[in-house]
Design a protein around this motif. Structure first.
Motif, PDB file in Angstrom:
ATOM      1  N   ALA A  93       0.834  -1.207   0.000  1.00 40.98           N
ATOM      2  CA  ALA A  93       0.000   0.000   0.000  1.00 40.98           C
ATOM      3  C   ALA A  93       0.866   1.252   0.000  1.00 40.98           C
ATOM      4  N   ALA A  94       1.905   1.260   0.827  1.00 41.37           N
ATOM      5  CA  ALA A  94       2.803   2.415   0.857  1.00 41.37           C
ATOM      6  C   ALA A  94       3.512   2.578  -0.478  1.00 41.37           C
ATOM      7  N   GLY A  95       3.846   1.455  -1.112  1.00 35.63           N
ATOM      8  CA  GLY A  95       4.570   1.498  -2.375  1.00 35.63           C
ATOM      9  C   GLY A  95       3.782   2.125  -3.512  1.00 35.63           C
ATOM     10  N   VAL A  96       2.466   2.007  -3.475  1.00 40.82           N
ATOM     11  CA  VAL A  96       1.641   2.621  -4.530  1.00 40.82           C
ATOM     12  C   VAL A  96       1.078   3.966  -4.078  1.00 40.82           C
ATOM     13  N   GLY A  97       1.528   4.434  -2.918  1.00 40.09           N
ATOM     14  CA  GLY A  97       1.094   5.741  -2.444  1.00 40.09           C
ATOM     15  C   GLY A  97      -0.289   5.770  -1.838  1.00 40.09           C
ATOM     16  N   PHE A  98      -0.804   4.612  -1.407  1.00 39.76           N
ATOM     17  CA  PHE A  98      -2.133   4.566  -0.795  1.00 39.76           C
ATOM     18  C   PHE A  98      -2.021   5.042   0.650  1.00 39.76           C
ATOM     19  N   GLU A  99      -2.818   6.022   1.008  1.00 44.30           N
ATOM     20  CA  GLU A  99      -2.786   6.592   2.354  1.00 44.30           C
ATOM     21  C   GLU A  99      -3.630   5.731   3.291  1.00 44.30           C
ATOM     22  N   LEU A 100      -2.964   4.903   4.087  1.00 41.83           N
ATOM     23  CA  LEU A 100      -3.669   4.025   5.011  1.00 41.83           C
ATOM     24  C   LEU A 100      -4.150   4.789   6.244  1.00 41.83           C
ATOM     25  N   THR A 101      -5.266   4.323   6.810  1.00 38.60           N
ATOM     26  CA  THR A 101      -5.776   4.868   8.062  1.00 38.60           C
ATOM     27  C   THR A 101      -5.756   3.749   9.108  1.00 38.60           C
ATOM     28  N   ASP A 102      -6.076   4.115  10.344  1.00 37.90           N
ATOM     29  CA  ASP A 102      -6.094   3.128  11.423  1.00 37.90           C
ATOM     30  C   ASP A 102      -7.230   2.117  11.259  1.00 37.90           C
ATOM     31  N   ARG A 103      -8.170   2.382  10.361  1.00 37.18           N
ATOM     32  CA  ARG A 103      -9.300   1.472  10.158  1.00 37.18           C
ATOM     33  C   ARG A 103      -9.069   0.519   8.980  1.00 37.18           C
ATOM     34  N   ASP A 104      -7.857   0.537   8.423  1.00 41.30           N
ATOM     35  CA  ASP A 104      -7.584  -0.223   7.203  1.00 41.30           C
ATOM     36  C   ASP A 104      -6.872  -1.542   7.484  1.00 41.30           C
ATOM     37  N   LEU A 105      -7.244  -2.549   6.708  1.00 38.37           N
ATOM     38  CA  LEU A 105      -6.534  -3.820   6.654  1.00 38.37           C
ATOM     39  C   LEU A 105      -6.034  -3.977   5.223  1.00 38.37           C
ATOM     40  N   ALA A 106      -4.734  -4.176   5.056  1.00 39.07           N
ATOM     41  CA  ALA A 106      -4.141  -4.266   3.724  1.00 39.07           C
ATOM     42  C   ALA A 106      -3.601  -5.668   3.478  1.00 39.07           C
ATOM     43  N   ALA A 107      -3.643  -6.090   2.210  1.00 38.56           N
ATOM     44  CA  ALA A 107      -3.075  -7.375   1.816  1.00 38.56           C
ATOM     45  C   ALA A 107      -2.404  -7.233   0.461  1.00 38.56           C
ATOM     46  N   ARG A 108      -1.325  -7.951   0.280  1.00 36.78           N
ATOM     47  CA  ARG A 108      -0.667  -7.979  -1.025  1.00 36.78           C
ATOM     48  C   ARG A 108      -1.351  -9.024  -1.892  1.00 36.78           C
ATOM     49  N   VAL A 109      -1.527  -8.685  -3.159  1.00 34.60           N
ATOM     50  CA  VAL A 109      -2.268  -9.542  -4.093  1.00 34.60           C
ATOM     51  C   VAL A 109      -1.336 -10.054  -5.181  1.00 34.60           C
ATOM     52  N   ASN A 110      -1.453 -11.324  -5.489  1.00 31.05           N
ATOM     53  CA  ASN A 110      -0.910 -11.893  -6.720  1.00 31.05           C
ATOM     54  C   ASN A 110      -2.084 -12.279  -7.618  1.00 31.05           C
ATOM     55  N   PHE A 111      -2.158 -11.745  -8.837  1.00 32.55           N
ATOM     56  CA  PHE A 111      -3.024 -12.381  -9.816  1.00 32.55           C
ATOM     57  C   PHE A 111      -2.392 -13.727 -10.164  1.00 32.55           C
ATOM     58  N   CYS A 112      -3.218 -14.756 -10.253  1.00 33.03           N
ATOM     59  CA  CYS A 112      -2.704 -16.098 -10.523  1.00 33.03           C
ATOM     60  C   CYS A 112      -3.598 -16.786 -11.547  1.00 33.03           C
ATOM     61  N   THR A 113      -3.162 -17.967 -11.973  1.00 32.71           N
ATOM     62  CA  THR A 113      -3.940 -18.795 -12.896  1.00 32.71           C
ATOM     63  C   THR A 113      -4.377 -20.049 -12.171  1.00 32.71           C
ATOM     64  N   VAL A 114      -5.670 -20.350 -12.243  1.00 35.26           N
ATOM     65  CA  VAL A 114      -6.176 -21.612 -11.707  1.00 35.26           C
ATOM     66  C   VAL A 114      -6.835 -22.404 -12.826  1.00 35.26           C
ATOM     67  N   ASP A 115      -6.786 -23.745 -12.705  1.00 33.16           N
ATOM     68  CA  ASP A 115      -7.394 -24.602 -13.710  1.00 33.16           C
ATOM     69  C   ASP A 115      -8.872 -24.825 -13.383  1.00 33.16           C
ATOM     70  N   PRO A 116      -9.625 -25.559 -14.210  1.00 29.84           N
ATOM     71  CA  PRO A 116     -11.058 -25.752 -13.947  1.00 29.84           C
ATOM     72  C   PRO A 116     -11.359 -26.398 -12.589  1.00 29.84           C
ATOM     73  N   GLU A 117     -10.389 -27.114 -12.019  1.00 28.86           N
ATOM     74  CA  GLU A 117     -10.582 -27.720 -10.704  1.00 28.86           C
ATOM     75  C   GLU A 117     -10.233 -26.772  -9.566  1.00 28.86           C
ATOM     76  N   GLY A 118      -9.826 -25.565  -9.914  1.00 26.79           N
ATOM     77  CA  GLY A 118      -9.477 -24.591  -8.889  1.00 26.79           C
ATOM     78  C   GLY A 118      -8.058 -24.699  -8.382  1.00 26.79           C
ATOM     79  N   LYS A 119      -7.215 -25.488  -9.029  1.00 25.66           N
ATOM     80  CA  LYS A 119      -5.828 -25.640  -8.606  1.00 25.66           C
ATOM     81  C   LYS A 119      -4.958 -24.587  -9.281  1.00 25.66           C
ATOM     82  N   VAL A 120      -4.012 -24.052  -8.537  1.00 27.94           N
ATOM     83  CA  VAL A 120      -3.136 -23.012  -9.051  1.00 27.94           C
ATOM     84  C   VAL A 120      -2.126 -23.624 -10.029  1.00 27.94           C
ATOM     85  N   THR A 121      -2.077 -23.095 -11.236  1.00 27.76           N
ATOM     86  CA  THR A 121      -1.094 -23.558 -12.223  1.00 27.76           C
ATOM     87  C   THR A 121       0.033 -22.549 -12.433  1.00 27.76           C
ATOM     88  N   ASP A 122      -0.186 -21.300 -12.050  1.00 31.28           N
ATOM     89  CA  ASP A 122       0.849 -20.271 -12.153  1.00 31.28           C
ATOM     90  C   ASP A 122       0.562 -19.221 -11.083  1.00 31.28           C
TER      91      ASP A 122
END
Length: 323
Positions: A93-122
Motif C-alpha cells: 500500500a505504501a509502495g503505490v502511495g495509498f494513504e492508510l488509516t487506522d481502520r484499514d486492513l491491507a493485503a498484497r495480491v498476486n493475480f494467478c492462474t487456476v485450472d477448472p478444478e481450482g488448482k493453481v497452475t501459475d
C-alpha cells in the motif's frame, strides 16, 4: 544492540553512505551448469571491490529465520524486525502511495492462474503486463460489493501484483494467507488464526468468492492470492533515529513503500539501472544516505532465467566504478 542505544549514539556528520541492494544476487546451479550465476558471470569490478572490503554473511533477523523482504530490509536499515514487525500488505500500500488509516486492513495480491478444478497452475499469471493488471483491478473495483460500513479498495502495483485494502471498524490481521507458494494445489482457505479475526475472515471470503466470479472469463489471470495481511502503524524515521537525510532510488513499489514508511524521500521511478546511478550523481550533494535497490536479478531468478540473471549481474558490475 538495543535500538534505543543506537539512536542515542547517532550524530550529524559529513559522511555519505551508498547502500546498494542487488536483490536475489545469490543462486544455485541449474542443470549441467558448472556453477551459479555469480560464479559464471564476469564481475571484475565486484571482484576487486570484494578484495578490499569486509565481507561476510548477515542474518537480518536471527540464525535459522528466513525472512520476507519487509522484515529483512527493516533489519538491514537498523530496525529490530521483531519490534518493528511489518506486513507486506502495508508495504504494498505504501509502495503505490495509498494513504492508510487506522481502520484499514491491507493485503498484497498476486493475480494467478487456476485450472477448472481450482488448482493453481501459475502463482504469477505469467507475469501479466502492468496495463492488464490495471484493467483487472478496475474490473474488480467496479463489481465487488461489501456490506454497509465498509469500503473496498483494489489498486494495481506492478505486473501481477496489486493491493487490497478493506476499511472498517475492528478489522483484524490474524488471518491465514491464501498463497501456499505451490502449484498443483488450490489456494489455501482464508481462515482466522485468532478468534477475534473470524468476522474479518468472513468478509474477505465473500470478497474472494466475488473475485472468482468476476475473473472467471479472464486468462491467464483468473484468480487472486492474498498475502501479508497487516494493519497500519507509524515508524520512527531514519532522520530521527540516525540523523540521515535519505533518498531511495528504488523502482519496485514494495521497496519504495519500505522507504516511504521510514521517512526517506523517493526518487522518481527510472527505466533501468544506469538511470538509477544517474539519479545518484544528480542528488549526491543533497543527501547523506542513498538506498539503491536493483530488483532485476531477483525477478530473473524467480523465473528460472539463468542466462538473463547472468546478464543483469554483469550490468550491475559495470556500474560499480560510477558509484
Amino acid at each position: 544492540m538495543d535500538n534505543s542505544i543506537l539512536d542515542q549514539l547517532s550524530i550529524y556528520n559529513d559522511s555519505k553512505i551508498v547502500f546498494l541492494i542487488c536483490d536475489g544476487i545469490s543462486g544455485l546451479r541449474m542443470g549441467d551448469r558448472p556453477g551459479t550465476e555469480m560464479q559464471m558471470a564476469s564481475l571484475p569490478n565486484l571482484d576487486e571491490l570484494a578484495k578490499v572490503s569486509v565481507c561476510g554473511l548477515l542474518d537480518p533477523i536471527l540464525p535459522g529465520v528466513t525472512p520476507g523482504s519487509g522484515p529483512a530490509h527493516f533489519g538491514l536499515f537498523g530496525y529490530d524486525p521483531i519490534q518493528y514487525n511489518i506486513g507486506r500488505g502495508v508495504l504494498s500500500a505504501a509502495g503505490v502511495g495509498f494513504e492508510l488509516t487506522d481502520r484499514d486492513l491491507a493485503a498484497r495480491v498476486n493475480f494467478c492462474t487456476v485450472d477448472p478444478e481450482g488448482k493453481v497452475t501459475d502463482r504469477r499469471a505469467g507475469r501479466i503486463a502492468s496495463e492488464l493488471g490495471v484493467r483487472l483491478c478496475q474490473k474488480i473495483i467496479d463489481k465487488v460489493k461489501v456490506p454497509a460500513g465498509y469500503e473496498f479498495f483494489f489498486q494495481p502495483e506492478k505486473e501481477h501484483r496489486a493491493v487490497l485494502v478493506l476499511r472498517g471498524d475492528n478489522l483484524q490481521d490474524a488471518l491465514q494467507e491464501t498463497d501456499s507458494q505451490q502449484v498443483g494445489v488450490p489456494p489455501l482457505p482464508l481462515d482466522p488464526i485468532a478468534q477475534e479475526a473470524e468476522h474479518t475472515a468472513t468478509l474477505l471470503k465473500d470478497i474472494l468468492s466475488q473475485v472468482r466470479e468476476i475473473l472467471a472469463d479472464e486468462h491467464p489471470a483468473n484468480m487472486i492470492l492474498l498475502r501479508g495481511f497487516a494493519k497500519h502503524r507509524k515508524y520512527p524515521s531514519l532522520q530521527d533515529r540516525f540523523k540521515l537525510r535519505s533518498l531511495a532510488i528504488a523502482n519496485y513499489p514494495m521497496y519504495r513503500g519500505i522507504a516511504s514508511l521510514l521517512g526517506m524521500d523517493l526518487n522518481p521511478v527510472t527505466p533501468d539501472i544506469p538511470t538509477q546511478i544517474d539519479a545518484l550523481e544528480t542528488k549526491f550533494s543533497e543527501y547523506d544516505f542513498f538506498f539503491i535497490h536493483i530488483k532485476y536479478p531477483d525477478a530473473r531468478g524467480e523465473d528460472g532465467d539463468f542466462d538473463g540473471k547472468i546478464k543483469i549481474l554483469e550490468e550491475v558490475d559495470q556500474i560499480v566504478p560510477r558509484i
